[in-house]
Scaffold this active site. Structure first.
Site, mmCIF file in Angstrom:
data_model
loop_
_atom_site.group_PDB
_atom_site.id
_atom_site.type_symbol
_atom_site.label_atom_id
_atom_site.label_comp_id
_atom_site.label_asym_id
_atom_site.label_seq_id
_atom_site.Cartn_x
_atom_site.Cartn_y
_atom_site.Cartn_z
ATOM 1 N N GLU A 38 38.215 32.525 38.657
ATOM 2 C CA GLU A 38 38.400 32.901 37.252
ATOM 3 C C GLU A 38 38.752 34.379 37.158
ATOM 4 O O GLU A 38 38.450 35.161 38.051
ATOM 5 C CB GLU A 38 37.105 32.656 36.477
ATOM 6 C CG GLU A 38 36.610 31.225 36.524
ATOM 7 C CD GLU A 38 37.605 30.240 35.961
ATOM 8 O OE1 GLU A 38 38.129 30.503 34.869
ATOM 9 O OE2 GLU A 38 37.872 29.227 36.620
ATOM 10 N N SER A 61 45.216 25.366 25.589
ATOM 11 C CA SER A 61 44.043 24.708 25.014
ATOM 12 C C SER A 61 43.167 25.709 24.264
ATOM 13 O O SER A 61 42.512 25.355 23.303
ATOM 14 C CB SER A 61 43.241 23.993 26.098
ATOM 15 O OG SER A 61 42.994 24.870 27.170
ATOM 16 N N ASN A 62 43.189 26.951 24.705
ATOM 17 C CA ASN A 62 42.334 27.968 24.090
ATOM 18 C C ASN A 62 43.239 29.004 23.419
ATOM 19 O O ASN A 62 43.852 29.825 24.090
ATOM 20 C CB ASN A 62 41.476 28.580 25.208
ATOM 21 C CG ASN A 62 40.590 29.698 24.707
ATOM 22 O OD1 ASN A 62 40.437 29.907 23.497
ATOM 23 N ND2 ASN A 62 40.018 30.449 25.632
#
Ligand SMILES: *[C@@H]1O[C@H](CO)[C@@H](O)[C@H](O)[C@H]1NC(C)=O
Ligand SMILES: *[C@@H]1O[C@H](CO)[C@@H](O)[C@H](O)[C@H]1NC(C)=O
Length: 342
Positions: A122, A178-179
């Site tokens: 991440e 998606s975000n």
């Protein structure tokens, strides 16, 4: 000396010479065997890599003994059996679970000198709680090139045989998101582009989710894919670039680290970098004004190279064994947070 005597002396001399040649040959063969790689295999111990939490999964995958050899790494045993803590050659902690579960580490049971690996794919913007993890880990496994175990999201490798034909194109630009938050740079850029460039937006943010098998065939029909990373950090180039764009056969329009970073991974004409343009309007004009031959140049790499996606955690963990002999023994990340958030 009679003839017979002369003959036998010659025979003896010949035999002596022959013996010498044989001796030299045997010595030479022994020397070859000694140095030929693999002829006399150096004893190589099997390394045990203990994975403390399997990333993003309550139940780890099956880990048969040939798991790593199927990725070309031998003498490497991955396990999630925590009873092996006392004997494992290295223990891996994936950050997301440490972050979610309050970083309960088996520090009291850690054998002296056992290397611990901090693993995360991440970006720093989505990583919290590193401050509690100072002075614990010896090695880092991540997408950053300066990691001890460097595991990019993908790479290009030489292609053997012809490139698969490109799918027919019937759209200009696609984006899967998606975000969607307006504080994100990628969302701001999209909003600036949208008036000048036809972009089809898929994904949960736009209530047009794509099933995992539908994503590639859908975006492949577009000329361009907006490979906009959710945050901009050194070396942070994800599957949005490798899979959604390059592997699909759409030209990536990238927002992420600087152009030089992308060029370390891919040919300079395999992508369009948003930093090359003074404004979103200029970028849109460049994309929509491109003719067929200019466009094809962006896909020329496909004839020489193909994408290898490196998304499987098993392959990433097997890479620890491949790097193991070269990893620094006495290193400790005293300031993991400072290093990663830099
Ligand atoms: C975990 O390892 C221990 C010690 O080697 C062994 O006794 C146990 O059966 C293993 N557990 C599983 C579920 O494989
Ligand atoms: C495409 O555009 C380039 C650059 O503007 C130009 O040099 C080239 O002649 C054009 N090709 C065609 C087929 O129009």
């Amino acid at each position: 000396m009679n003839n017979a005597g002369r003959v036998s002396i010659q025979k003896l001399r010949a035999l002596g010479g022959l013996a010498g040649v044989v001796l030299l040959t045997v010595l030479w063969l022994l020397w070859l065997l000694r140095w030929a790689p693999g002829a006399i295999p150096a004893p190589q111990p099997t390394l045990t890599i203990l994975i403390w939490h399997w990333p993003f999964a309550n139940r780890p995958p099956e880990l048969p003994s040939n798991t790593c050899s199927s990725y070309g790494v031998t003498h490497c045993h991955l396990s999630t059996n925590r009873s092996l803590l006392a004997s494992a050659d290295a223990v891996v902690f994936h950050h997301r679970e440490l972050q979610a579960r309050g970083a309960r580490l088996p520090l009291a049971e850690r054998p002296h000198g056992q290397p611990w690996v901090w693993a995360s794919m991440e970006s720093p913007s989505h990583t919290r709680g590193l401050g509690r993890l100072q002075g614990i880990f010896n090695w880092v496994l991540s997408y950053r090139r300066d990691s001890d175990i460097f595991v990019p999201y993908g790479c290009l490798e030489p292609r053997e045989g012809p490139a698969p034909p490109l799918p027919a194109k019937n759209g200009v630009a696609a984006w899967v998101v998606s975000n969607f938050q307006t504080r994100q740079r990628r969302v701001q850029l999209y909003q600036q582009l949208a008036p000048h460039l036809p972009v089809d937006v898929f994904g949960r943010a736009n209530r047009r989710p794509l099933c995992s098998d539908c994503l590639l065939p859908t975006v492949a029909r577009y000329l361009f894919y907006l490979a906009f990373e959710n945050s901009q950090h050194p070396d942070y180039i994800t599957e949005k670039f490798w899979r959604n764009a390059l592997a699909a056969g759409a030209v990536p329009v990238v927002l992420g680290p600087p152009r030089a970073t992308y060029e370390a991974f891919a040919p300079p004409d395999a992508f369009v970098h948003v930093d090359d343009f003074g404004s979103a309007r200029e970028l849109a004009a460049f994309l929509t004004g491109m003719n067929e031959s200019q466009y094809r140049r962006y896909l020329a790499w496909r004839h020489r190279l193909r994408v290898r996606l490196l998304g499987d955690w098993r392959e990433r963990f097997c890479a620890i064994c491949a790097r193991y002999p070269h990893l620094p023994r006495d290193q400790v990340y005293q300031d993991l947070q400072g290093w990663f958030q830099a």
